[in-house]
Motif scaffolding. Structure first.
Motif, short mmCIF file in Angstrom:
data_model
loop_
_atom_site.label_atom_id
_atom_site.label_comp_id
_atom_site.label_asym_id
_atom_site.label_seq_id
_atom_site.Cartn_x
_atom_site.Cartn_y
_atom_site.Cartn_z
N ALA A 105 0.82 -1.21 0.00
CA ALA A 105 0.00 0.00 0.00
C ALA A 105 0.85 1.25 0.00
O ALA A 105 0.51 2.25 -0.64
CB ALA A 105 -0.94 0.00 1.21
N LEU A 106 1.99 1.21 0.69
CA LEU A 106 2.87 2.38 0.78
C LEU A 106 3.88 2.46 -0.35
O LEU A 106 4.61 3.45 -0.45
CB LEU A 106 3.60 2.37 2.13
N ALA A 107 3.94 1.45 -1.18
CA ALA A 107 4.93 1.41 -2.27
C ALA A 107 4.43 2.15 -3.51
O ALA A 107 4.66 1.73 -4.63
CB ALA A 107 5.29 -0.03 -2.61
N SER A 108 3.73 3.25 -3.30
CA SER A 108 3.18 4.04 -4.40
C SER A 108 3.30 5.51 -4.04
O SER A 108 2.77 5.95 -3.01
CB SER A 108 1.70 3.67 -4.61
N ALA A 109 3.98 6.28 -4.88
CA ALA A 109 4.11 7.71 -4.64
C ALA A 109 2.74 8.37 -4.62
O ALA A 109 2.49 9.28 -3.81
CB ALA A 109 4.99 8.35 -5.72
N LEU A 110 1.83 7.89 -5.46
CA LEU A 110 0.48 8.46 -5.50
C LEU A 110 -0.24 8.24 -4.17
O LEU A 110 -0.86 9.16 -3.63
CB LEU A 110 -0.31 7.85 -6.66
N ARG A 111 -0.14 7.04 -3.62
CA ARG A 111 -0.80 6.77 -2.34
C ARG A 111 -0.17 7.60 -1.22
O ARG A 111 -0.88 8.07 -0.32
CB ARG A 111 -0.75 5.28 -2.01
#
Length: 165
Positions: A14-20
């Motif tokens: 879940a945290l492996a996204s710059a957008l998130r």
């Protein structure tokens, strides 16, 4: 940061996204609806909703009480839980950097304070420096959010210097 708990696989994804990570920053201290988040990020609300659901499922966002929008539409604002500060997920390093760079690109240069410092410290001094800095970050992160104050962002990186033997 030493007190952080290791992220589960689902939390790390879940945290492996710059957008998130940007969604979490947008929802820090004030709830925002899917439509509001999409407008801020200049993205399609349907794709943003997918990311919101992932962040809710993993406990990083929390839905707030439903409200009615301007035309009576049902709206659900989402608020960051600050859980991301409590978990450790080394695999998200690149996502953090990308989120930081995306956000920094939106700020006028004259409003950015930036510094880079090269150090040579004995191991015990480095450990003391690291501990003091991380304690300060933990202390400041625990302060109550003041909605009337300007919002600030801080990006901290400490790494061995590959340019100096």
């Amino acid at each position: 940061m030493d007190q952080r708990t290791p992220a589960t696989d689902e939390e790390a994804k879940a945290l492996a996204s710059a957008l998130r990570l940007r969604i979490l920053r947008i929802c820090l201290g004030e709830g925002h609806t899917n439509k509001e988040i999409a407008a801020i990020l200049e993205r399609d609300p349907a794709s943003i909703l997918h990311h919101i659901r992932t962040l809710v499922r993993t406990g990083f966002l929390q839905p707030q009480p439903e409200r009615r929008g301007a035309r009576g539409a049902r709206e659900i604002p989402y608020l960051a839980t600050r859980k991301s500060w409590q978990v450790s997920a080394p695999a998200i390093d690149r996502s953090l950097l990308n989120a930081f760079l995306e956000e920094l690109a939106l700020v006028p240069r004259e409003e950015v304070e930036i510094a880079r410092l090269g150090l040579r410290l004995a191991p015990e001094h480095l450990a003391d420096f690291r501990d003091r800095l991380l304690n300060l970050l933990n202390e400041v992160s625990a302060l109550p959010d003041d909605p009337s104050a300007p919002a600030w962002s801080l990006f901290y990186v400490l790494h061995p210097d590959p340019n100096r033997p």
